[in-house]
Write a protein that holds these residues in place. Structure first.
Motif, PDB file in Angstrom:
ATOM      1  N   GLN A  29       0.826  -1.214   0.000  1.00 15.33           N
ATOM      2  CA  GLN A  29       0.000   0.000   0.000  1.00 15.33           C
ATOM      3  C   GLN A  29       0.858   1.261   0.000  1.00 15.33           C
ATOM      4  O   GLN A  29       0.537   2.238  -0.683  1.00 15.33           O
ATOM      5  N   SER A  32       2.181   1.700  -3.354  1.00 16.76           N
ATOM      6  CA  SER A  32       1.081   2.064  -4.252  1.00 16.76           C
ATOM      7  C   SER A  32       0.677   3.524  -4.082  1.00 16.76           C
ATOM      8  O   SER A  32       0.035   4.099  -4.954  1.00 16.76           O
ATOM      9  N   PHE A  33       1.045   4.106  -2.979  1.00 19.53           N
ATOM     10  CA  PHE A  33       0.779   5.526  -2.730  1.00 19.53           C
ATOM     11  C   PHE A  33       1.456   6.398  -3.785  1.00 19.53           C
ATOM     12  O   PHE A  33       1.058   7.543  -3.996  1.00 19.53           O
ATOM     13  N   TRP A  35       1.054   6.319  -6.823  1.00 18.76           N
ATOM     14  CA  TRP A  35       0.038   6.723  -7.793  1.00 18.76           C
ATOM     15  C   TRP A  35      -0.534   8.089  -7.415  1.00 18.76           C
ATOM     16  O   TRP A  35      -0.720   8.954  -8.266  1.00 18.76           O
ATOM     17  N   SER A  36      -0.794   8.292  -6.126  1.00 20.73           N
ATOM     18  CA  SER A  36      -1.310   9.587  -5.652  1.00 20.73           C
ATOM     19  C   SER A  36      -0.276  10.686  -5.869  1.00 20.73           C
ATOM     20  O   SER A  36      -0.627  11.797  -6.277  1.00 20.73           O
ATOM     21  N   LEU A  37       0.984  10.373  -5.566  1.00 24.84           N
ATOM     22  CA  LEU A  37       2.040  11.360  -5.797  1.00 24.84           C
ATOM     23  C   LEU A  37       2.129  11.719  -7.274  1.00 24.84           C
ATOM     24  O   LEU A  37       2.278  12.895  -7.624  1.00 24.84           O
ATOM     25  N   ASP A  38       2.031  10.726  -8.110  1.00 24.53           N
ATOM     26  CA  ASP A  38       2.118  10.940  -9.552  1.00 24.53           C
ATOM     27  C   ASP A  38       1.028  11.907 -10.021  1.00 24.53           C
ATOM     28  O   ASP A  38       1.313  12.886 -10.707  1.00 24.53           O
ATOM     29  N   HIS A  39      -0.189  11.660  -9.619  1.00 21.90           N
ATOM     30  CA  HIS A  39      -1.305  12.489 -10.068  1.00 21.90           C
ATOM     31  C   HIS A  39      -1.364  13.846  -9.374  1.00 21.90           C
ATOM     32  O   HIS A  39      -1.954  14.783  -9.910  1.00 21.90           O
ATOM     33  N   THR A  40      -0.773  13.951  -8.224  1.00 20.73           N
ATOM     34  CA  THR A  40      -0.800  15.214  -7.489  1.00 20.73           C
ATOM     35  C   THR A  40       0.365  16.124  -7.873  1.00 20.73           C
ATOM     36  O   THR A  40       0.180  17.334  -8.024  1.00 20.73           O
ATOM     37  N   VAL A  81       8.147   7.282  -8.888  1.00 18.65           N
ATOM     38  CA  VAL A  81       6.874   6.627  -9.173  1.00 18.65           C
ATOM     39  C   VAL A  81       7.110   5.297  -9.888  1.00 18.65           C
ATOM     40  O   VAL A  81       6.501   4.279  -9.537  1.00 18.65           O
TER      41      VAL A  81
END
Length: 133
Positions: A29, A32-33, A35-40, A81
């Motif tokens: 998890q 997998s976080f 992904w949030s960094l990538d989009h943010t 990422v």
């Protein structure tokens, strides 16, 4: 003969099998976080790059000094990422089959302790499919 006991509620059933691997699941998890960094953070990196280009008033030969920070931010974010996704995928490929095998073996052991009457009234293929599902 002792019949193995499995939890009766869905949440307890999940926890029964996931608790053995909870540390690995937490690590997955965390990776997998990314992904949030990538989009943010990508919009911020692009904004910084565009602002640097737009507000640059110096000589063109000095452009690299101004652009190096946003470009390095983008490269660092991309590498972070990408590595996080790969580690998450590798760990998932190792952990989830182990959880699945543990669940199936426990279910098989549970069913094997049923009475002869149970197997007379239930098709073997249907029981095996339920275990596999």
């Amino acid at each position: 003969m002792h019949t193995p006991q499995l939890p009766k509620t869905l949440l307890a059933f999940f926890w029964h099998f996931l608790r053995k691997e909870w540390k690995w699941l937490l690590i997955i998890q965390i990776f997998s976080f990314a992904w949030s960094l990538d989009h943010t953070l990508w919009p911020y990196v692009i904004m910084t790059l565009i602002d640097t280009i737009t507000n640059f008033t110096g000589d063109r030969t000095n452009a690299w000094q101004a652009l190096s920070t946003p470009i390095m931010m983008g490269i660092s974010l991309w590498l972070t990422v990408e590595i996080s996704f790969r580690i998450s995928g590798i760990l998932s490929a190792k952990i989830f089959p182990r959880i699945e095998a543990d669940t199936r073996m426990s279910m098989f052991d549970y069913v094997m302790h049923h009475s002869h009457l149970y197997f007379s009234n239930h098709m073997a293929g249907a029981t095996a499919n339920k275990i596999a599902d």
